[in-house]
Design an enzyme around this catalytic site. Sequence first.
Site, PDB file in Angstrom:
ATOM      1  N   LYS A 215     131.543 -12.932  14.436  1.00  0.00           N
ATOM      2  CA  LYS A 215     132.247 -13.583  13.846  1.00  0.00           C
ATOM      3  C   LYS A 215     130.951 -14.411  15.205  1.00  0.00           C
ATOM      4  CE  LYS A 215     133.333 -17.647  15.775  1.00  0.00           C
ATOM      5  NZ  LYS A 215     132.275 -18.024  16.155  1.00  0.00           N
TER       6      LYS A 215
ATOM      7  N   GLU B  92     128.848 -20.618  16.435  1.00  0.00           N
ATOM      8  CA  GLU B  92     129.143 -21.552  15.388  1.00  0.00           C
ATOM      9  C   GLU B  92     128.141 -22.428  15.123  1.00  0.00           C
ATOM     10  OE1 GLU B  92     131.340 -20.631  17.602  1.00  0.00           O
ATOM     11  OE2 GLU B  92     132.544 -22.389  18.545  1.00  0.00           O
TER      12      GLU B  92
ATOM     13  N   GLU C  14     132.006  -9.962  28.030  1.00  0.00           N
ATOM     14  CA  GLU C  14     131.002 -10.641  28.598  1.00  0.00           C
ATOM     15  C   GLU C  14     131.365 -11.563  29.224  1.00  0.00           C
ATOM     16  OE1 GLU C  14     128.626 -10.832  30.075  1.00  0.00           O
ATOM     17  OE2 GLU C  14     125.872 -10.050  28.995  1.00  0.00           O
TER      18      GLU C  14
ATOM     19  N   CYS D 233     123.394 -15.462  31.041  1.00  0.00           N
ATOM     20  CA  CYS D 233     124.997 -14.738  31.913  1.00  0.00           C
ATOM     21  C   CYS D 233     124.435 -14.738  33.163  1.00  0.00           C
ATOM     22  CB  CYS D 233     125.742 -14.181  31.331  1.00  0.00           C
ATOM     23  SG  CYS D 233     125.017 -13.174  30.766  1.00  0.00           S
TER      24      CYS D 233
ATOM     25  N   GLU E 117     130.052 -22.553  36.892  1.00  0.00           N
ATOM     26  CA  GLU E 117     129.261 -21.885  36.266  1.00  0.00           C
ATOM     27  C   GLU E 117     128.772 -22.949  35.178  1.00  0.00           C
ATOM     28  OE1 GLU E 117     130.079 -19.392  32.312  1.00  0.00           O
ATOM     29  OE2 GLU E 117     127.330 -18.455  33.723  1.00  0.00           O
TER      30      GLU E 117
HETATM   31  O1  TXE Z   1     130.636 -20.367  24.820  1.00  0.00           O
HETATM   32  P1  TXE Z   1     132.141 -20.002  23.571  1.00  0.00           P
HETATM   33  P2  TXE Z   1     130.497 -22.044  24.045  1.00  0.00           P
HETATM   34  C1  TXE Z   1     129.837 -20.051  28.746  1.00  0.00           C
HETATM   35  C2  TXE Z   1     128.681 -21.409  29.325  1.00  0.00           C
HETATM   36  C3  TXE Z   1     128.799 -22.472  28.494  1.00  0.00           C
HETATM   37  C4  TXE Z   1     130.310 -22.246  27.982  1.00  0.00           C
HETATM   38  C5  TXE Z   1     131.046 -22.323  26.739  1.00  0.00           C
HETATM   39  O2  TXE Z   1     128.779 -21.137  30.783  1.00  0.00           O
HETATM   40  O3  TXE Z   1     128.526 -23.835  28.690  1.00  0.00           O
HETATM   41  O4  TXE Z   1     130.931 -21.213  28.164  1.00  0.00           O
HETATM   42  O5  TXE Z   1     129.459 -22.442  26.270  1.00  0.00           O
HETATM   43  C6  TXE Z   1     133.892 -18.391  19.889  1.00  0.00           C
HETATM   44  N1  TXE Z   1     139.684 -17.078  19.582  1.00  0.00           N
HETATM   45  N2  TXE Z   1     129.015 -19.056  28.109  1.00  0.00           N
HETATM   46  O6  TXE Z   1     131.558 -23.154  24.046  1.00  0.00           O
HETATM   47  O7  TXE Z   1     133.204 -21.302  23.440  1.00  0.00           O
HETATM   48  C7  TXE Z   1     133.536 -19.424  19.359  1.00  0.00           C
HETATM   49  O8  TXE Z   1     132.878 -19.151  18.207  1.00  0.00           O
HETATM   50  C8  TXE Z   1     137.803 -16.218  19.409  1.00  0.00           C
HETATM   51  C9  TXE Z   1     128.455 -18.172  28.868  1.00  0.00           C
HETATM   52  O9  TXE Z   1     129.549 -22.086  23.387  1.00  0.00           O
HETATM   53  O10 TXE Z   1     133.227 -19.199  24.899  1.00  0.00           O
HETATM   54  C10 TXE Z   1     132.061 -17.775  20.108  1.00  0.00           C
HETATM   55  O11 TXE Z   1     131.851 -17.582  18.651  1.00  0.00           O
HETATM   56  N3  TXE Z   1     136.706 -16.121  19.678  1.00  0.00           N
HETATM   57  C11 TXE Z   1     128.114 -17.030  28.058  1.00  0.00           C
HETATM   58  C12 TXE Z   1     132.349 -17.059  21.433  1.00  0.00           C
HETATM   59  O12 TXE Z   1     133.869 -17.071  20.844  1.00  0.00           O
HETATM   60  C13 TXE Z   1     136.457 -17.463  20.193  1.00  0.00           C
HETATM   61  C14 TXE Z   1     127.797 -17.171  26.832  1.00  0.00           C
HETATM   62  C15 TXE Z   1     131.777 -17.660  22.576  1.00  0.00           C
HETATM   63  O13 TXE Z   1     131.598 -19.290  22.518  1.00  0.00           O
HETATM   64  C16 TXE Z   1     137.538 -18.238  20.118  1.00  0.00           C
HETATM   65  C17 TXE Z   1     128.002 -18.147  26.557  1.00  0.00           C
HETATM   66  C18 TXE Z   1     138.655 -18.580  20.208  1.00  0.00           C
HETATM   67  N4  TXE Z   1     139.734 -19.438  20.857  1.00  0.00           N
HETATM   68  C19 TXE Z   1     128.287 -19.128  26.869  1.00  0.00           C
HETATM   69  N5  TXE Z   1     137.077 -19.838  21.111  1.00  0.00           N
HETATM   70  C20 TXE Z   1     127.413 -16.018  29.344  1.00  0.00           C
HETATM   71  N6  TXE Z   1     128.044 -15.127  29.978  1.00  0.00           N
HETATM   72  O14 TXE Z   1     126.429 -15.324  28.778  1.00  0.00           O
HETATM   73  C21 TXE Z   1     135.384 -19.878  21.305  1.00  0.00           C
HETATM   74  N7  TXE Z   1     135.688 -19.000  20.426  1.00  0.00           N
END
Ligand code: TXE
Length: 503
Positions: free
Chosen positions: A181, A184, A256, A290, A392
């Site tokens: 998955k 998006e 992660e 990250c 963060e």
């Molecule tokens: O990540 P999300 P987002 C952090 C960073 C960023 C914040 C939000 O601070 O500002 O997270 O980013 C899926 N059940 N990082 O909104 O939402 C989602 O669809 C199952 C740190 O883009 O965490 C996507 O595929 N899955 C980081 C994935 O989770 C769910 C990298 C990550 O999205 C879900 C990215 C649910 N309920 C963001 N909700 C790093 N550490 O590298 C969301 N997803």
Amino acid sequence: MTTESDTILHFDQFIDGEYRQSTQDRRLKILSPATGELIGTAPDGTVDDLAVAVAAASRAARSDIWSDMDALERGHILRNIAEMLKSRLHEFAQLDARVTGRPIREMRAQLTRLPEWFHYFAGIARGLEGSVPPFKGDYLNYTQITPLGVVGLITSWNHPLLIMLKKLSVALAAGNTVVVKPSELAPLSPLLFAAMATEAGLPKGVLNVVSGQGATVGKALCDASEVAKIDLTGGTQTGRVVARLVAERLIPTTMELGGKAPVVIFDDTPLDEAVAGATFASFIASGQTCVSGARILVQGSIYDAFLERFAQRAKTLRLGHPMDEATQMGALISQRQMERSLDYVASAVEEGARIVAGGRRAALPAPLDRGFFVEPTVLADTTPDMRVVREEIFGPVVCVMRFEDEKHALDLANNHEFGLGASVWTRDIGRAHRFVRKLNAGIVWINDHHKNDPASIWGGFGSSGHGKENGWHALRAYGKEQNVVVRLSAGFADWYEDGGRYG
Ligand code: TXE
């Protein structure tokens, strides 16, 4: 399908070895974060799409076409994938640069390494051995490692292909079938890759990619009873939600999540090197990684000189079009991330921090004026209790802090809920090793930052998640270890025999 920079790409879900239409027509529009232009579309998938993908992966797992294939044979296919990826690197690098707004130069450097993950895991999977522990009596006792079955990978947008392939290469090498998955915000390269991997010989059903929202498709993947493990890269909040979802089914997870990496610079580090190192640590991917260097801790005696040069360097980074070879820093992924970065700058100033570089949305000529560009921002006089230091940001906003001695540096570095990346810069090898042993960080560099390798474990502590990517650790965590006790003696004992051996 071609991904040259003016092509608009339209994908369907990738299920059971082919592209299939989603059960609904709604689509995710992927716009360039640098210019606003349309790059492509992918299905805004449904829970039903996900169910079909999980069913395909389950069939592939049960058919044993992949799990029972000799690791040597699986390795051949993984190597084919690696070679095909190498031959199409330019296309994938262009696509990910367009989707993320990150400079092509950066994306190419990152993607060039990816075939190594397939070669590495293709190689070590052949050495995935059990053991023969001693066992009292006339018995042979051994362990063996078998695939988990269907595994779910949930990935983020910041490195669309890298994060998927780090997880996928090891999951496949261990003999699992997979449902991905992707984010998006960045589903295009994962959907493109799936077809390429199938062309390279991956049997149908072994890799399925379903695009859609986290709260629906991602949740359904966590809830699917056939899924034996979830491997997530995402925000810490998402990690907590996913952990709660899968807790019900008691399946293992690798997470992660967020970070706030300290970059600790002692005063014996040559200033040029310290500035170059901190700039690299902080501004790669516009700070959207990250392990991005988010807290720069500098020893008092060089603090002022460092700050001046670091701010100067940040001001001279070239922001521009992702496809321009001269661009050094690109856009942020979304308006939300841009506003979030600028909000943190405002809150930092309110709390007493001083902007020494950047701090605003970058003013760039059309069509980049529609892009989500934030100036590389350096904040001085920050303190551990400020929001900008505690949370963060995931943007090009860096906090600089002064420390006096080793103990002070360690207190500042460890005073945080996250424990993912960290780097330490010093010429004193005793101090370097002494220091890192006490650091609460899962990934530590000495006199460097960001460097990664398929053999080098990667994962954090505390709110940064748990489990490791890469290396033997990750391979073992993609299998289940079984213990087998074999009676060797020819005669058998009857426990219930009156007057018998156990009477
Ligand atoms: O990540 P999300 P987002 C952090 C960073 C960023 C914040 C939000 O601070 O500002 O997270 O980013 C899926 N059940 N990082 O909104 O939402 C989602 O669809 C199952 C740190 O883009 O965490 C996507 O595929 N899955 C980081 C994935 O989770 C769910 C990298 C990550 O999205 C879900 C990215 C649910 N309920 C963001 N909700 C790093 N550490 O590298 C969301 N997803």
